[in-house]
Design a protein around this motif. Sequence first.
Motif, PDB file in Angstrom:
ATOM      1  N   GLN A 289      76.159  19.481  33.817  1.00  0.00           N
ATOM      2  CA  GLN A 289      77.214  20.200  33.136  1.00  0.00           C
ATOM      3  C   GLN A 289      77.629  21.412  33.950  1.00  0.00           C
ATOM      4  O   GLN A 289      76.803  22.056  34.590  1.00  0.00           O
ATOM      5  CB  GLN A 289      76.710  20.672  31.764  1.00  0.00           C
ATOM      6  CG  GLN A 289      76.446  19.546  30.803  1.00  0.00           C
ATOM      7  CD  GLN A 289      75.822  20.056  29.523  1.00  0.00           C
ATOM      8  OE1 GLN A 289      74.787  20.693  29.550  1.00  0.00           O
ATOM      9  NE2 GLN A 289      76.452  19.791  28.416  1.00  0.00           N
ATOM     10  N   GLN A 290      78.917  21.742  33.884  1.00  0.00           N
ATOM     11  CA  GLN A 290      79.412  22.897  34.609  1.00  0.00           C
ATOM     12  C   GLN A 290      80.375  23.676  33.736  1.00  0.00           C
ATOM     13  O   GLN A 290      81.064  23.103  32.891  1.00  0.00           O
ATOM     14  CB  GLN A 290      80.128  22.449  35.880  1.00  0.00           C
ATOM     15  CG  GLN A 290      79.208  22.027  36.999  1.00  0.00           C
ATOM     16  CD  GLN A 290      79.962  21.825  38.285  1.00  0.00           C
ATOM     17  OE1 GLN A 290      81.064  21.306  38.273  1.00  0.00           O
ATOM     18  NE2 GLN A 290      79.369  22.222  39.397  1.00  0.00           N
TER      19      GLN A 290
ATOM     20  N   SER B  20      85.039  23.852  30.037  1.00  0.00           N
ATOM     21  CA  SER B  20      84.064  22.848  30.452  1.00  0.00           C
ATOM     22  C   SER B  20      84.553  21.478  30.037  1.00  0.00           C
ATOM     23  O   SER B  20      85.379  21.345  29.127  1.00  0.00           O
ATOM     24  CB  SER B  20      82.715  23.149  29.799  1.00  0.00           C
ATOM     25  OG  SER B  20      81.791  22.120  30.080  1.00  0.00           O
ATOM     26  N   SER B  21      84.044  20.456  30.678  1.00  0.00           N
ATOM     27  CA  SER B  21      84.327  19.089  30.250  1.00  0.00           C
ATOM     28  C   SER B  21      83.326  18.661  29.172  1.00  0.00           C
ATOM     29  O   SER B  21      83.481  17.599  28.568  1.00  0.00           O
ATOM     30  CB  SER B  21      84.243  18.127  31.443  1.00  0.00           C
ATOM     31  OG  SER B  21      82.978  18.222  32.056  1.00  0.00           O
ATOM     32  N   SER B  22      82.313  19.491  28.928  1.00  0.00           N
ATOM     33  CA  SER B  22      81.277  19.174  27.943  1.00  0.00           C
ATOM     34  C   SER B  22      81.461  20.007  26.681  1.00  0.00           C
ATOM     35  O   SER B  22      82.053  21.083  26.711  1.00  0.00           O
ATOM     36  CB  SER B  22      79.894  19.469  28.516  1.00  0.00           C
ATOM     37  OG  SER B  22      79.680  18.762  29.708  1.00  0.00           O
ATOM     38  N   ILE B  23      80.917  19.495  25.606  1.00  0.00           N
ATOM     39  CA  ILE B  23      80.947  20.201  24.325  1.00  0.00           C
ATOM     40  C   ILE B  23      79.711  21.082  24.202  1.00  0.00           C
ATOM     41  O   ILE B  23      78.618  20.668  24.575  1.00  0.00           O
ATOM     42  CB  ILE B  23      80.986  19.179  23.173  1.00  0.00           C
ATOM     43  CG1 ILE B  23      82.359  18.505  23.125  1.00  0.00           C
ATOM     44  CG2 ILE B  23      80.683  19.842  21.837  1.00  0.00           C
ATOM     45  CD1 ILE B  23      82.439  17.373  22.133  1.00  0.00           C
ATOM     46  N   PHE B  24      79.885  22.283  23.665  1.00  0.00           N
ATOM     47  CA  PHE B  24      78.757  23.176  23.463  1.00  0.00           C
ATOM     48  C   PHE B  24      78.599  23.526  21.991  1.00  0.00           C
ATOM     49  O   PHE B  24      79.561  23.553  21.225  1.00  0.00           O
ATOM     50  CB  PHE B  24      78.928  24.452  24.281  1.00  0.00           C
ATOM     51  CG  PHE B  24      78.812  24.202  25.759  1.00  0.00           C
ATOM     52  CD1 PHE B  24      79.929  24.205  26.574  1.00  0.00           C
ATOM     53  CD2 PHE B  24      77.581  23.953  26.337  1.00  0.00           C
ATOM     54  CE1 PHE B  24      79.822  23.969  27.932  1.00  0.00           C
ATOM     55  CE2 PHE B  24      77.462  23.713  27.694  1.00  0.00           C
ATOM     56  CZ  PHE B  24      78.589  23.717  28.490  1.00  0.00           C
TER      57      PHE B  24
ATOM     58  N   LYS C  77      84.966  23.126  23.856  1.00  0.00           N
ATOM     59  CA  LYS C  77      84.820  23.036  25.304  1.00  0.00           C
ATOM     60  C   LYS C  77      85.284  24.300  26.015  1.00  0.00           C
ATOM     61  O   LYS C  77      85.296  24.345  27.245  1.00  0.00           O
ATOM     62  CB  LYS C  77      85.633  21.842  25.840  1.00  0.00           C
ATOM     63  CG  LYS C  77      85.133  20.494  25.371  1.00  0.00           C
ATOM     64  CD  LYS C  77      85.973  19.380  25.963  1.00  0.00           C
ATOM     65  CE  LYS C  77      85.476  18.019  25.495  1.00  0.00           C
ATOM     66  NZ  LYS C  77      86.283  16.927  26.095  1.00  0.00           N
TER      67      LYS C  77
ATOM     68  N   THR D 166      73.631  23.966  24.843  1.00  0.00           N
ATOM     69  CA  THR D 166      73.481  22.626  24.286  1.00  0.00           C
ATOM     70  C   THR D 166      72.058  22.480  23.771  1.00  0.00           C
ATOM     71  O   THR D 166      71.100  22.943  24.404  1.00  0.00           O
ATOM     72  CB  THR D 166      73.753  21.537  25.328  1.00  0.00           C
ATOM     73  OG1 THR D 166      72.961  21.800  26.493  1.00  0.00           O
ATOM     74  CG2 THR D 166      75.201  21.489  25.712  1.00  0.00           C
TER      75      THR D 166
ATOM     76  N   LYS E 221      68.680  20.526  22.878  1.00  0.00           N
ATOM     77  CA  LYS E 221      67.933  19.379  23.394  1.00  0.00           C
ATOM     78  C   LYS E 221      66.864  19.014  22.378  1.00  0.00           C
ATOM     79  O   LYS E 221      66.773  19.603  21.297  1.00  0.00           O
ATOM     80  CB  LYS E 221      67.316  19.757  24.743  1.00  0.00           C
ATOM     81  CG  LYS E 221      68.377  20.057  25.805  1.00  0.00           C
ATOM     82  CD  LYS E 221      67.799  20.777  27.010  1.00  0.00           C
ATOM     83  CE  LYS E 221      67.075  19.853  27.939  1.00  0.00           C
ATOM     84  NZ  LYS E 221      66.691  20.527  29.191  1.00  0.00           N
TER      85      LYS E 221
END
Lengths: 114, 112
Positions: free
Chosen positions: A2-3, A25-29, A70, A93, A95
């Motif tokens: 992730q970046q 970001s291209s990821s969801i947080f 994002k 995120t 885990k």
Amino acid sequence: GQQLNQSPQSMFIQEGEDVSMNCTSSSIFNTWLWYKQDPGEGPVLLIALYKAGELTSNGRLTAQFGITRKDSFLNISASIPSDVGIYFCAGLTLKLDSNYQLIWGAGTKLIIKP
Amino acid sequence: EAQVTQNPRYLITVTGKKLTVTCSQNMNHEYMSWYRQDPGLGLRQIYYSMNVEVTDKGDVPEGYKVSRKEKRNFPLILESPSPNQTSLYFCASSLIGNYEQYFGPGTRLTVT
């Protein structure tokens, strides 16, 4: 991995100006955090955002958690000399096993022109 | 005063000479972490610990070791430092379930 893309990289502003910076970001947080690092010190938490769409203020600072989860932005109104420093965003995120990971932006260096 | 302390604050050493950077927190935090900060790269996690005797790798663990024998201490060990480990290192801690990490003042390491 992730970046986070944090922009701008640096800002030169006049005292009294408003400042805006953001992270995408291209990821969801699940959570967004904004930290400030003064020269020679460790980062200090400014604002924490826990819900998509949330808008939170801390004095002259305002931050928002983007609806898409994002992105996030930080605004500083009426900048003063002590606002100088490096501002970092961090996306969190969750885990397994109560663990979490913070992904950090590269920082926005704020410089106030005399 | 609630704080995270690191020692030393500055260190210049030579390649291959083992060193330890200490980190201690007085807030009874379960979670502790080590980061390195390099220009243009932000903070990158080296190792973290969820509690005593529980440690795990972060994003850049190569060349580093950690231990967590007591809750308050989380030393970072470089068995054989190399020049690419020249960096600014931060220790941080937080309560489990609270993501607001408290950072130490940093250790600037130079390996020649």
